[in-house]
Design a protein around this motif. Sequence first.
Motif, PDB file in Angstrom:
ATOM      1  N   GLY A 198     -27.504  17.896  49.320  1.00  0.00           N
ATOM      2  CA  GLY A 198     -28.810  17.454  48.849  1.00  0.00           C
ATOM      3  C   GLY A 198     -28.750  16.534  47.659  1.00  0.00           C
ATOM      4  O   GLY A 198     -27.709  15.973  47.330  1.00  0.00           O
ATOM      5  N   THR A 199     -29.911  16.400  47.005  1.00  0.00           N
ATOM      6  CA  THR A 199     -30.025  15.448  45.893  1.00  0.00           C
ATOM      7  C   THR A 199     -29.657  16.065  44.554  1.00  0.00           C
ATOM      8  O   THR A 199     -29.658  15.366  43.550  1.00  0.00           O
ATOM      9  N   GLU A 200     -29.401  17.349  44.511  1.00  0.00           N
ATOM     10  CA  GLU A 200     -29.080  17.969  43.234  1.00  0.00           C
ATOM     11  C   GLU A 200     -27.963  18.988  43.396  1.00  0.00           C
ATOM     12  O   GLU A 200     -27.634  19.415  44.494  1.00  0.00           O
ATOM     13  N   GLY A 201     -27.405  19.358  42.251  1.00  0.00           N
ATOM     14  CA  GLY A 201     -26.430  20.432  42.187  1.00  0.00           C
ATOM     15  C   GLY A 201     -27.073  21.622  41.501  1.00  0.00           C
ATOM     16  O   GLY A 201     -28.248  21.583  41.134  1.00  0.00           O
ATOM     17  N   VAL A 202     -26.304  22.679  41.315  1.00  0.00           N
ATOM     18  CA  VAL A 202     -26.813  23.884  40.672  1.00  0.00           C
ATOM     19  C   VAL A 202     -26.009  24.129  39.402  1.00  0.00           C
ATOM     20  O   VAL A 202     -24.781  24.070  39.417  1.00  0.00           O
ATOM     21  N   GLU A 203     -26.702  24.373  38.314  1.00  0.00           N
ATOM     22  CA  GLU A 203     -26.068  24.700  37.038  1.00  0.00           C
ATOM     23  C   GLU A 203     -26.337  26.169  36.747  1.00  0.00           C
ATOM     24  O   GLU A 203     -27.495  26.608  36.775  1.00  0.00           O
ATOM     25  N   LEU A 204     -25.280  26.954  36.504  1.00  0.00           N
ATOM     26  CA  LEU A 204     -25.419  28.363  36.153  1.00  0.00           C
ATOM     27  C   LEU A 204     -25.568  28.474  34.643  1.00  0.00           C
ATOM     28  O   LEU A 204     -24.830  27.839  33.891  1.00  0.00           O
ATOM     29  N   LEU A 205     -26.531  29.272  34.201  1.00  0.00           N
ATOM     30  CA  LEU A 205     -26.847  29.398  32.777  1.00  0.00           C
ATOM     31  C   LEU A 205     -26.672  30.842  32.322  1.00  0.00           C
ATOM     32  O   LEU A 205     -26.890  31.776  33.098  1.00  0.00           O
ATOM     33  N   LEU A 206     -26.308  31.010  31.045  1.00  0.00           N
ATOM     34  CA  LEU A 206     -26.102  32.344  30.496  1.00  0.00           C
ATOM     35  C   LEU A 206     -26.599  32.408  29.058  1.00  0.00           C
ATOM     36  O   LEU A 206     -26.335  31.513  28.263  1.00  0.00           O
ATOM     37  N   ALA A 207     -27.312  33.474  28.758  1.00  0.00           N
ATOM     38  CA  ALA A 207     -27.605  33.871  27.380  1.00  0.00           C
ATOM     39  C   ALA A 207     -26.946  35.237  27.236  1.00  0.00           C
ATOM     40  O   ALA A 207     -27.452  36.243  27.729  1.00  0.00           O
ATOM     41  N   ALA A 208     -25.764  35.277  26.619  1.00  0.00           N
ATOM     42  CA  ALA A 208     -24.967  36.513  26.584  1.00  0.00           C
ATOM     43  C   ALA A 208     -25.574  37.582  25.689  1.00  0.00           C
ATOM     44  O   ALA A 208     -25.374  38.768  25.923  1.00  0.00           O
ATOM     45  N   ARG A 244     -28.573  37.525  29.971  1.00  0.00           N
ATOM     46  CA  ARG A 244     -29.563  36.947  30.878  1.00  0.00           C
ATOM     47  C   ARG A 244     -28.886  35.817  31.641  1.00  0.00           C
ATOM     48  O   ARG A 244     -28.336  34.889  31.054  1.00  0.00           O
ATOM     49  N   PHE A 245     -28.936  35.908  32.949  1.00  0.00           N
ATOM     50  CA  PHE A 245     -28.320  34.922  33.834  1.00  0.00           C
ATOM     51  C   PHE A 245     -29.435  34.152  34.521  1.00  0.00           C
ATOM     52  O   PHE A 245     -30.464  34.716  34.880  1.00  0.00           O
ATOM     53  N   SER A 246     -29.244  32.854  34.703  1.00  0.00           N
ATOM     54  CA  SER A 246     -30.216  32.062  35.456  1.00  0.00           C
ATOM     55  C   SER A 246     -29.506  30.849  36.030  1.00  0.00           C
ATOM     56  O   SER A 246     -28.321  30.633  35.783  1.00  0.00           O
ATOM     57  N   MET A 247     -30.226  30.098  36.807  1.00  0.00           N
ATOM     58  CA  MET A 247     -29.684  28.859  37.360  1.00  0.00           C
ATOM     59  C   MET A 247     -30.781  27.817  37.375  1.00  0.00           C
ATOM     60  O   MET A 247     -31.961  28.141  37.352  1.00  0.00           O
ATOM     61  N   ASP A 303     -30.534  31.174  23.411  1.00  0.00           N
ATOM     62  CA  ASP A 303     -31.054  30.387  24.517  1.00  0.00           C
ATOM     63  C   ASP A 303     -30.014  30.335  25.622  1.00  0.00           C
ATOM     64  O   ASP A 303     -28.810  30.365  25.367  1.00  0.00           O
ATOM     65  N   ALA A 304     -30.475  30.243  26.865  1.00  0.00           N
ATOM     66  CA  ALA A 304     -29.568  30.106  27.999  1.00  0.00           C
ATOM     67  C   ALA A 304     -28.876  28.744  27.916  1.00  0.00           C
ATOM     68  O   ALA A 304     -29.530  27.721  27.716  1.00  0.00           O
ATOM     69  N   GLN A 305     -27.563  28.751  28.056  1.00  0.00           N
ATOM     70  CA  GLN A 305     -26.750  27.541  28.007  1.00  0.00           C
ATOM     71  C   GLN A 305     -25.883  27.478  29.258  1.00  0.00           C
ATOM     72  O   GLN A 305     -25.670  28.503  29.919  1.00  0.00           O
ATOM     73  N   PRO A 306     -25.346  26.318  29.601  1.00  0.00           N
ATOM     74  CA  PRO A 306     -24.460  26.242  30.761  1.00  0.00           C
ATOM     75  C   PRO A 306     -23.311  27.245  30.635  1.00  0.00           C
ATOM     76  O   PRO A 306     -22.640  27.313  29.603  1.00  0.00           O
ATOM     77  N   LEU A 307     -23.123  28.026  31.664  1.00  0.00           N
ATOM     78  CA  LEU A 307     -22.117  29.078  31.688  1.00  0.00           C
ATOM     79  C   LEU A 307     -20.740  28.553  31.304  1.00  0.00           C
ATOM     80  O   LEU A 307     -20.005  29.181  30.548  1.00  0.00           O
ATOM     81  N   ARG A 308     -20.399  27.382  31.782  1.00  0.00           N
ATOM     82  CA  ARG A 308     -19.068  26.823  31.532  1.00  0.00           C
ATOM     83  C   ARG A 308     -18.807  26.543  30.063  1.00  0.00           C
ATOM     84  O   ARG A 308     -17.667  26.420  29.634  1.00  0.00           O
TER      85      ARG A 308
END
Length: 197
Positions: A54-64, A27-30, A69-74
């Motif tokens: 902008g005021t924020e960045g984007v964090e890519l998340l993965l639950a392999a 499961r991939f999300s951001m 639970d989805a965690q930061p991809l890195r």
Amino acid sequence: SARTKLGTKLRRAVEAGLADLGLERARFSMTTVPHPEDGAGTLEGDRRLFGPSGTEGVELLLAANPGEDAQPLRHVASGGEAARILLALRGALAVRRSTPTLVFDEVDAGVGGRLGPKVASHLERLGEHHQVLCVTHLPAIAATAARHLKVEKSVEGGRTRTRITLLFGDDRIAEVADMIAGGAAEPTALAEARRLL
């Protein structure tokens, strides 16, 4: 708001690509995350920090795997997973942005022989609409290419030289066979190279 809405479309596109690449349960999300306190600057009287986008960045998340639970991809992706996620993500973004050329430098890192053909198939589909340049050490990926360039380094006169040769016919068969465990002189490796091509 626009990033959040786009995140749903991106998630669907990336997960479809991951299913093709052997990560059908992932499961991939951001999510958007505020810039850190030492960001690019502040708006006077406001604690929000503004960066170039902008005021924020984007964090890519993965639950392999299911149940995780989805965690930061890195933090959670293995080398092979990261390579396949990058390929799926790049493919999804390329379609959206009409990128004419895609460059993948060893996108097969950490990918074994079973998944090599799936990665090759994904690259081949991307190649229908984009120019794809791919550095690879997997014979299944090299054999799928429309053009096969061999890159060699040598030392001549104390200087490193790089040669690039476009391979055709028997030379290409020999190179793919050589990629199969150094088997350019082995009849079985040559037969497998012909099959892959």
